[in-house]
Motif scaffolding. Sequence first.
Motif, PDB file in Angstrom:
ATOM      1  N   ALA A  95       0.838  -1.202   0.000  1.00  0.00           N
ATOM      2  CA  ALA A  95       0.000   0.000   0.000  1.00  0.00           C
ATOM      3  C   ALA A  95       0.871   1.250   0.000  1.00  0.00           C
ATOM      4  O   ALA A  95       0.521   2.270  -0.608  1.00  0.00           O
ATOM      5  CB  ALA A  95      -0.940   0.001   1.204  1.00  0.00           C
ATOM      6  N   ILE A  96       1.998   1.186   0.703  1.00  0.00           N
ATOM      7  CA  ILE A  96       3.010   2.256   0.681  1.00  0.00           C
ATOM      8  C   ILE A  96       4.319   1.559   0.313  1.00  0.00           C
ATOM      9  O   ILE A  96       5.082   1.141   1.190  1.00  0.00           O
ATOM     10  CB  ILE A  96       3.120   2.970   2.041  1.00  0.00           C
ATOM     11  CG1 ILE A  96       1.753   3.497   2.496  1.00  0.00           C
ATOM     12  CG2 ILE A  96       4.117   4.125   1.953  1.00  0.00           C
ATOM     13  CD1 ILE A  96       1.752   4.081   3.891  1.00  0.00           C
ATOM     14  N   PRO A  97       4.595   1.398  -0.968  1.00  0.00           N
ATOM     15  CA  PRO A  97       5.691   0.517  -1.387  1.00  0.00           C
ATOM     16  C   PRO A  97       7.076   1.086  -1.093  1.00  0.00           C
ATOM     17  O   PRO A  97       7.352   2.251  -1.368  1.00  0.00           O
ATOM     18  CB  PRO A  97       5.473   0.394  -2.898  1.00  0.00           C
ATOM     19  CG  PRO A  97       4.796   1.681  -3.282  1.00  0.00           C
ATOM     20  CD  PRO A  97       3.892   2.006  -2.108  1.00  0.00           C
ATOM     21  N   GLU A  98       7.932   0.252  -0.548  1.00  0.00           N
ATOM     22  CA  GLU A  98       9.343   0.616  -0.403  1.00  0.00           C
ATOM     23  C   GLU A  98      10.103   0.295  -1.685  1.00  0.00           C
ATOM     24  O   GLU A  98      11.195   0.821  -1.913  1.00  0.00           O
ATOM     25  CB  GLU A  98       9.963  -0.121   0.782  1.00  0.00           C
ATOM     26  CG  GLU A  98       9.377   0.295   2.121  1.00  0.00           C
ATOM     27  CD  GLU A  98      10.131  -0.301   3.291  1.00  0.00           C
ATOM     28  OE1 GLU A  98      11.205  -0.926   3.061  1.00  0.00           O
ATOM     29  OE2 GLU A  98       9.686  -0.148   4.427  1.00  0.00           O
ATOM     30  N   ARG A  99       9.515  -0.560  -2.496  1.00  0.00           N
ATOM     31  CA  ARG A  99      10.088  -0.923  -3.789  1.00  0.00           C
ATOM     32  C   ARG A  99       8.941  -1.187  -4.752  1.00  0.00           C
ATOM     33  O   ARG A  99       7.955  -1.843  -4.382  1.00  0.00           O
ATOM     34  CB  ARG A  99      10.981  -2.162  -3.663  1.00  0.00           C
ATOM     35  CG  ARG A  99      11.715  -2.549  -4.950  1.00  0.00           C
ATOM     36  CD  ARG A  99      12.668  -3.703  -4.672  1.00  0.00           C
ATOM     37  NE  ARG A  99      13.357  -4.141  -5.879  1.00  0.00           N
ATOM     38  CZ  ARG A  99      14.466  -3.584  -6.359  1.00  0.00           C
ATOM     39  NH1 ARG A  99      15.018  -2.571  -5.714  1.00  0.00           N
ATOM     40  NH2 ARG A  99      15.040  -4.041  -7.457  1.00  0.00           N
ATOM     41  N   SER A 100       9.020  -0.679  -5.964  1.00  0.00           N
ATOM     42  CA  SER A 100       8.001  -0.897  -6.980  1.00  0.00           C
ATOM     43  C   SER A 100       8.676  -1.384  -8.246  1.00  0.00           C
ATOM     44  O   SER A 100       9.595  -0.731  -8.760  1.00  0.00           O
ATOM     45  CB  SER A 100       7.217   0.389  -7.247  1.00  0.00           C
ATOM     46  OG  SER A 100       6.175   0.161  -8.185  1.00  0.00           O
ATOM     47  N   GLU A 101       8.228  -2.556  -8.724  1.00  0.00           N
ATOM     48  CA  GLU A 101       8.889  -3.218  -9.840  1.00  0.00           C
ATOM     49  C   GLU A 101      10.374  -3.380  -9.496  1.00  0.00           C
ATOM     50  O   GLU A 101      10.704  -4.041  -8.521  1.00  0.00           O
ATOM     51  CB  GLU A 101       8.639  -2.455 -11.145  1.00  0.00           C
ATOM     52  CG  GLU A 101       7.159  -2.397 -11.507  1.00  0.00           C
ATOM     53  CD  GLU A 101       6.868  -1.637 -12.772  1.00  0.00           C
ATOM     54  OE1 GLU A 101       7.805  -1.277 -13.516  1.00  0.00           O
ATOM     55  OE2 GLU A 101       5.671  -1.388 -13.044  1.00  0.00           O
ATOM     56  N   ILE A 102      11.286  -2.726 -10.213  1.00  0.00           N
ATOM     57  CA  ILE A 102      12.720  -2.884  -9.921  1.00  0.00           C
ATOM     58  C   ILE A 102      13.298  -1.641  -9.242  1.00  0.00           C
ATOM     59  O   ILE A 102      14.512  -1.521  -9.100  1.00  0.00           O
ATOM     60  CB  ILE A 102      13.507  -3.181 -11.217  1.00  0.00           C
ATOM     61  CG1 ILE A 102      13.369  -2.027 -12.213  1.00  0.00           C
ATOM     62  CG2 ILE A 102      13.056  -4.499 -11.830  1.00  0.00           C
ATOM     63  CD1 ILE A 102      14.275  -2.176 -13.437  1.00  0.00           C
ATOM     64  N   HIS A 103      12.431  -0.749  -8.793  1.00  0.00           N
ATOM     65  CA  HIS A 103      12.893   0.546  -8.293  1.00  0.00           C
ATOM     66  C   HIS A 103      12.654   0.693  -6.790  1.00  0.00           C
ATOM     67  O   HIS A 103      11.540   0.478  -6.309  1.00  0.00           O
ATOM     68  CB  HIS A 103      12.178   1.678  -9.030  1.00  0.00           C
ATOM     69  CG  HIS A 103      12.322   1.611 -10.516  1.00  0.00           C
ATOM     70  ND1 HIS A 103      13.501   1.906 -11.157  1.00  0.00           N
ATOM     71  CD2 HIS A 103      11.421   1.262 -11.476  1.00  0.00           C
ATOM     72  CE1 HIS A 103      13.330   1.759 -12.459  1.00  0.00           C
ATOM     73  NE2 HIS A 103      12.091   1.367 -12.687  1.00  0.00           N
ATOM     74  N   ASP A 104      13.688   1.080  -6.062  1.00  0.00           N
ATOM     75  CA  ASP A 104      13.545   1.423  -4.655  1.00  0.00           C
ATOM     76  C   ASP A 104      12.877   2.793  -4.539  1.00  0.00           C
ATOM     77  O   ASP A 104      13.110   3.683  -5.363  1.00  0.00           O
ATOM     78  CB  ASP A 104      14.910   1.464  -3.968  1.00  0.00           C
ATOM     79  CG  ASP A 104      15.534   0.081  -3.831  1.00  0.00           C
ATOM     80  OD1 ASP A 104      14.771  -0.884  -3.622  1.00  0.00           O
ATOM     81  OD2 ASP A 104      16.771  -0.014  -3.948  1.00  0.00           O
ATOM     82  N   ILE A 105      12.067   2.957  -3.481  1.00  0.00           N
ATOM     83  CA  ILE A 105      11.396   4.229  -3.211  1.00  0.00           C
ATOM     84  C   ILE A 105      11.953   4.754  -1.893  1.00  0.00           C
ATOM     85  O   ILE A 105      11.424   4.462  -0.812  1.00  0.00           O
ATOM     86  CB  ILE A 105       9.857   4.057  -3.116  1.00  0.00           C
ATOM     87  CG1 ILE A 105       9.320   3.148  -4.228  1.00  0.00           C
ATOM     88  CG2 ILE A 105       9.194   5.433  -3.132  1.00  0.00           C
ATOM     89  CD1 ILE A 105       9.570   3.649  -5.627  1.00  0.00           C
ATOM     90  N   PRO A 106      13.050   5.523  -1.941  1.00  0.00           N
ATOM     91  CA  PRO A 106      13.717   5.943  -0.697  1.00  0.00           C
ATOM     92  C   PRO A 106      12.784   6.673   0.268  1.00  0.00           C
ATOM     93  O   PRO A 106      12.895   6.490   1.492  1.00  0.00           O
ATOM     94  CB  PRO A 106      14.839   6.865  -1.202  1.00  0.00           C
ATOM     95  CG  PRO A 106      15.134   6.380  -2.587  1.00  0.00           C
ATOM     96  CD  PRO A 106      13.804   5.974  -3.141  1.00  0.00           C
TER      97      PRO A 106
END
Length: 262
Positions: A95-106
């Motif tokens: 719901a609040i992704p730390e990683r989406s597909e191959i991308h980190d979400i800092p």
Amino acid sequence: MTGVERETGAGAARLHNGDGRAAMLLVCEHASCHIPAEYGDLGLPPALREAHIAWDPGALAVAEHLSEAFDAPLVAGAASRLLFDCNRPPEAPDAIPERSEIHDIPGNRGLTADARADRVRRFHDPFRALLAGTLARFAAPPVLVTVHSFTPVYRGAPRAVQIGLLHDSDDRMARAMFDRAGVHTDLAVALNQPYGPGDGVTHTLRAHALPVGAPNVMLEIRNDLIATPRAQADIGRMLAGWIAAAAADCGIVTGAEGRPCA
């Protein structure tokens, strides 16, 4: 905003064509890639903040064409799903992704419980309230249609499917559309592809359509097919006729005239 189009929460959701008369409710959870200034850039470059990980490109335009064609209300998200994915329950890890597909979400890493709860209050709760309130205004459960888009390539693998018809335990509309697919399109159509209930993507259907018995379908459109305004209008026009025919096959009266999309 007027009573026909209004925003709720702190820019969390928007109601389009709120006075629409059809027995249909459209939903576009991932309509926007907007990130309010107070969240910065989430540690992402501009290209990723506008990519599919942040929203469903083209989906809102198609949903708006359907809203016009059917004269149906449309509830749309007004903020990036990177802040909160309104097609997920608050307890879902993505719901609040730390990683989406191959991308980190800092900007989503290491959030405190209070910070996560604030995201829920800011984005999830107003969206769900607007959707529930709009649904409650119908005299009888309407057809609920959610509109999404997906990437042609996922984790390096090309996707052959072009339109996915997703369903949870109520498959009436999805199967009626699938049975009629060849009449309305020559695109590659599949049931519960490229995602299905096991991927957690049918939350809106489970939370809002199933409890009241509303016929429902989740549309997934490959986003290379809706990359331009002309293509969005063409797909919207095709889907309008297809949805109306499938609803009729199910004995569902939407009250829609099926007007052509502009």
